[in-house]
Each structure stands twice: as C-alpha cells, then as structure tokens.
Design a protein around this motif. Structure first.
Motif, PDB file in Angstrom:
ATOM      1  N   LYS A   1     -39.903  20.569 -14.593  1.00 26.81           N
ATOM      2  CA  LYS A   1     -38.647  19.837 -14.733  1.00 26.81           C
ATOM      3  C   LYS A   1     -38.451  19.060 -13.438  1.00 26.81           C
ATOM      4  CE  LYS A   1     -33.640  20.135 -14.714  1.00 26.81           C
ATOM      5  NZ  LYS A   1     -32.480  20.980 -14.358  1.00 26.81           N
ATOM      6  N   LEU A   2     -38.216  17.773 -13.553  1.00 29.55           N
ATOM      7  CA  LEU A   2     -37.954  16.987 -12.353  1.00 29.55           C
ATOM      8  C   LEU A   2     -36.929  15.901 -12.650  1.00 29.55           C
ATOM      9  CD1 LEU A   2     -39.478  13.995 -12.631  1.00 29.55           C
ATOM     10  CD2 LEU A   2     -41.493  15.331 -11.992  1.00 29.55           C
ATOM     11  N   GLU A   3     -36.255  15.495 -11.575  1.00 28.17           N
ATOM     12  CA  GLU A   3     -35.309  14.389 -11.662  1.00 28.17           C
ATOM     13  C   GLU A   3     -36.003  13.127 -11.183  1.00 28.17           C
ATOM     14  OE1 GLU A   3     -30.812  14.372 -10.378  1.00 28.17           O
ATOM     15  OE2 GLU A   3     -32.004  13.621  -8.694  1.00 28.17           O
ATOM     16  N   ALA A   4     -35.914  12.054 -11.958  1.00 22.86           N
ATOM     17  CA  ALA A   4     -36.540  10.797 -11.578  1.00 22.86           C
ATOM     18  C   ALA A   4     -35.585   9.652 -11.854  1.00 22.86           C
ATOM     19  CB  ALA A   4     -37.851  10.592 -12.341  1.00 22.86           C
ATOM     20  N   GLY A   5     -35.763   8.560 -11.112  1.00 25.21           N
ATOM     21  CA  GLY A   5     -34.831   7.451 -11.170  1.00 25.21           C
ATOM     22  C   GLY A   5     -35.270   6.334 -12.090  1.00 25.21           C
TER      23      GLY A   5
END
Length: 320
Positions: free
Chosen positions: A164-168
């Motif tokens: 799980k990762l946050e990306a822009g």
C-alpha cells in the motif's frame, strides 16, 4: 476494518504459517491498520525519521510483534535534509512547491518550519543491518519519495507480496514522481495496481467538494484528484510456487478473495478442499464486517449530505 478479524477463523493457522513481516515506512501515528484483519500473523516494523513523531510511537498490542526504528529510508541518491512543515504530516525529503500550497489553501502542508539532518539508508541496506525479517508486506507514506525508496529495494521487492502506498497525481514537491511512474516501476517487479482505497481531491481552497456544498462562494465544485492510496498485489503469472500461499493470503487478508483464489490455483496443482472451504467462510466473515463498516460510514455521509443540502457545510478559517 476490524483488527484480527480472522484470528478465530479456520484460516488463522494458514495466516500464521506465512510468517508475514510488514514494513511501515512513514509510521507517524502507528502502524497502518489496513493490514489489521490479520495482524495476529504479522511482525510489524515501523520507520519514522521525525524525532517527535517517533517518540510518540508505542506498541498497540494488535500485531504479533512490533518494533520501531528512528531510521529514514530513502533511495540511492536521497538527500539527508528532512523538511518539516507547519503540519508535520507534510514532512518530506523533497523540496516543497510552496505555490501548490498557496493555490489550494494548504499552506500548513507546504510551509517548512524546521529542517532536520537525518541520513537515509535503502531498504536493502536496512534488511542487512537492522536484524529484522525481510518485508513481505510494505506500506509507504513518504510524501513523494516512493519511487526513490522502491529503487533502493531491488532485493526486498523479490519477496514482497502486497504494497500500500500513497502516490501523487500532481507534483507537490520538486522532482516528485507521479502515479504512472510508480505503477510502471512496480510492474517490472511483478506487482500490479489493483485498487485505489483512498483519494484526496482538492478544491481551490480546503473546502469539501463533490457531492457537498459549503457556506462559501462558489458553494459547490468537484475537486481535482491530488493523490491516492494504491494497493499493489502479485499477478498469478509472476509468482513462484513458494510465494503462492503468502501472496494469496495477503490478498485475502485485504479483502481481495477472488484474486487470492486465483493465486492459489496458479501456485498449486492440488485441490485443497479444506482451504477452499475456510476461505469461503472467511469471505462471509469479511463481508459482514465490511457491510457494518459501510453502514456506519453511510450514516455519517447521509447526515453530512443533509447538512450540505440545507445550510451548507462550514469552511475552515483562513491561515493566519
């Protein structure tokens, strides 16, 4: 989702056999709860480089084990200056684009108030030096440094089965990679985007967007997609027989039962009736928990929507 949802199920011994290790990179506030339904089978390792945020971390008792390191993970070329903003949630090793904060009324996430010099190490280096198991699960909340960190994890990614990762979707910081670059990189390592579990949409001010109206002018607008949390899982064709069960159980633990069953079938020629039945029962268990959660969320949403339609939602005060 309810912590340790599967702890009393027939699948519990199978989860435990998988020996999961979660590396939570950017563990401000505690280990990410998205993996909590099978926390009893996970050794959690949290990394938080900001000293005040690290000092607030403590064991929750939810996971099989928990360790925290005041260690900054980065890539081969990551600098050592952590830029800490007025709202520490925006802290990053990349330089902030202050104009974005002004444009969307989010100055607290972009105005740097202090810097801390913290050397960074790659995930592969940390694996060798810290004496903790290699990650099989990975969570990244690192404010634009996702691709740098992944590039420093060539060995680690061979054993990772879920991320799980946050990306822009816009460049909040100079040199920040966008979602497409991260997805393309992980596909080369056998991990594919399967879901967006949280999306942040920004209006020109930090006001509620679609479907809500606010006590401002204009009262309504859709917001621009700024960033999102993305789930990555193994594809069936990318797994080895030894990886099939942990990859499948990780998918199932996150609620992707169809995908988990595909992985199991790909990795084994045997028809395990007990396991199939246990997964079916676990699916019903997850469905009930997910349904209750959705009902609670819907009640909150409807209440907020009624206020929006009648008097409009309040807007936050401008930064002083």
């Amino acid at each position: 989702m309810k912590p340790n949802l599967f702890a009393g199920s027939q699948l519990a011994p199978v989860f435990r056999e998988c020996a999961f290790c979660l590396w939570d990179v950017g563990a401000r506030g505690g280990v990410d709860p998205i993996f909590a339904p099978f926390a009893f089978a996970i050794d959690a390792v949290g990394f938080e480089p900001d000293p005040p945020a690290f000092a607030e971390l403590s064991s929750s008792g939810r996971w099989r084990s928990e360790k925290f390191f005041e260690t900054a993970l980065g890539g081969p070329d990551t600098g050592s200056t952590l830029n800490i903003t007025s709202d520490p949630a925006g802290a990053s090793f990349l330089k902030h684009d202050v104009a974005i904060g002004v444009r969307y009324g989010l100055d607290d996430l972009f105005q740097v108030r202090r810097t801390v010099e913290i050397p960074t190490v790659t995930i592969d280096h940390a694996m060798a030096e810290l004496g903790v198991p290699a990650p099989t699960l990975l969570k990244l909340d690192v404010e634009g440094l996702e691709l740098d960190i992944l590039k420093g994890a060539a060995e680690a990614l061979k054993g990772v089965v879920a991320i799980k990762l946050e990306a822009g979707f816009m460049r909040h910081r100079f040199g920040q990679p966008l979602v497409g670059e991260v997805i393309a990189f992980l596909e080369c390592h056998g991990l594919y985007a399967v879901d967006l579990v949280d999306q942040m949409r920004w209006r020109k001010r930090p006001w509620a967007g679609d479907p809500y109206s606010v006590k401002g002018t204009p009262p309504y607008s859709r917001g621009r997609l700024a960033q999102a949390d993305i789930i990555f899982l193994r594809e069936p064709r990318t797994i080895t027989p030894g990886m099939a069960r942990p990859a499948a159980l990780a998918a199932i633990g996150l609620g992707y039962f169809d995908h988990g069953l595909e992985l199991l079938r790909e990795g084994s020629d045997e028809d395990d009736n007990f396991l199939q039945n246990a997964i079916s029962i676990a699916s019903k268990l997850y469905a009930r928990a997910r349904g209750r959660q959705e009902l609670r969320d819907s009640i909150i949403h409807i209440s907020r929507l009624v206020r929006s339609l009648t008097v409009g939602l309040n807007v936050p005060p401008r930064n002083s």
